[in-house]
Write a protein that holds these residues in place. Structure first.
Motif, mmCIF file in Angstrom:
data_model
loop_
_atom_site.group_PDB
_atom_site.id
_atom_site.type_symbol
_atom_site.label_atom_id
_atom_site.label_comp_id
_atom_site.label_asym_id
_atom_site.label_seq_id
_atom_site.Cartn_x
_atom_site.Cartn_y
_atom_site.Cartn_z
ATOM 1 N N LEU A 94 19.059 -15.473 30.003
ATOM 2 C CA LEU A 94 18.868 -14.056 29.710
ATOM 3 C C LEU A 94 18.084 -13.487 30.879
ATOM 4 O O LEU A 94 16.924 -13.845 31.098
ATOM 5 N N ARG A 95 18.740 -12.612 31.654
ATOM 6 C CA ARG A 95 18.062 -12.016 32.821
ATOM 7 C C ARG A 95 16.973 -11.059 32.367
ATOM 8 O O ARG A 95 17.142 -10.326 31.402
ATOM 9 N N ALA A 96 15.861 -11.055 33.081
ATOM 10 C CA ALA A 96 14.785 -10.104 32.810
ATOM 11 C C ALA A 96 15.278 -8.705 33.168
ATOM 12 O O ALA A 96 16.104 -8.541 34.064
ATOM 13 N N GLU A 97 14.805 -7.710 32.456
ATOM 14 C CA GLU A 97 15.253 -6.337 32.697
ATOM 15 C C GLU A 97 14.553 -5.745 33.917
ATOM 16 O O GLU A 97 13.389 -6.023 34.177
ATOM 17 N N SER A 142 23.032 -5.832 23.608
ATOM 18 C CA SER A 142 22.884 -5.063 24.850
ATOM 19 C C SER A 142 22.183 -5.849 25.964
ATOM 20 O O SER A 142 21.888 -5.297 27.011
ATOM 21 N N LYS A 143 21.932 -7.129 25.757
ATOM 22 C CA LYS A 143 21.214 -7.919 26.755
ATOM 23 C C LYS A 143 22.188 -8.522 27.765
ATOM 24 O O LYS A 143 23.363 -8.705 27.484
ATOM 25 N N GLU A 144 21.674 -8.849 28.950
ATOM 26 C CA GLU A 144 22.494 -9.361 30.048
ATOM 27 C C GLU A 144 22.319 -10.879 30.170
ATOM 28 O O GLU A 144 21.283 -11.360 30.603
ATOM 29 N N TYR A 145 23.358 -11.618 29.757
ATOM 30 C CA TYR A 145 23.342 -13.073 29.829
ATOM 31 C C TYR A 145 24.215 -13.532 30.989
ATOM 32 O O TYR A 145 25.222 -12.915 31.309
ATOM 33 N N GLY A 162 26.514 -16.925 39.240
ATOM 34 C CA GLY A 162 26.494 -16.950 37.795
ATOM 35 C C GLY A 162 27.659 -16.167 37.222
ATOM 36 O O GLY A 162 28.273 -15.351 37.899
ATOM 37 N N THR A 163 27.973 -16.437 35.979
ATOM 38 C CA THR A 163 29.054 -15.752 35.288
ATOM 39 C C THR A 163 28.457 -14.896 34.196
ATOM 40 O O THR A 163 27.753 -15.404 33.320
ATOM 41 N N LYS A 164 28.724 -13.588 34.233
ATOM 42 C CA LYS A 164 28.199 -12.681 33.230
ATOM 43 C C LYS A 164 28.897 -12.943 31.898
ATOM 44 O O LYS A 164 30.115 -13.115 31.857
ATOM 45 N N VAL A 165 28.119 -12.983 30.812
ATOM 46 C CA VAL A 165 28.658 -13.271 29.483
ATOM 47 C C VAL A 165 28.260 -12.147 28.536
ATOM 48 O O VAL A 165 27.081 -11.801 28.439
#
Length: 104
Positions: free
Chosen positions: A20-23, A88-91, A80-83
């Motif tokens: 989970l990328r930090a915002e 609404s979070k960016e994994y 990385g591969t966006k999932v």
């Protein structure tokens, strides 16, 4: 949706790690809003789920990963591969070798 429910929905394979990328910072301490183009890319995140590890070619056993769920890690700028998991979070899925460092 918390990290544990995400880990139940998506289990990475082999040496892959779900992060989970930090915002990105969207406002300064003084209250000035930072436009999207001026925001720097966030290069850290939290490990949400890990795979069992890559297989040893001689014994066939899994080699355990160096990162664990809940740890903060430093990520490369690209990769990385966006999932999309419905929230609404960016994994992102990364191979363990692509993760640069653990942050303590």
């Amino acid at each position: 949706m918390d990290g544990q429910s995400v880990a139940k929905r998506l289990m990475p394979l082999l040496d892959r790690v779900l992060i989970l990328r930090a915002e990105a910072l969207t406002k300064t301490k003084g209250g000035i809003v930072i436009p999207e183009k001026a925001q720097s890319k966030v290069l850290e995140g939290t490990v949400v789920a890990v795979g069992p590890g890559a297989r040893n070619t001689q014994t066939g056993e899994h080699v355990p990963l160096a990162v664990k769920v809940g740890e903060k890690v430093l990520l490369p700028e690209y990769g990385g591969t966006k999932v999309e998991l419905g929230d609404s979070k960016e994994y992102h899925l990364f191979r363990e070798a692509d993760i640069l460092a653990k942050i303590e």
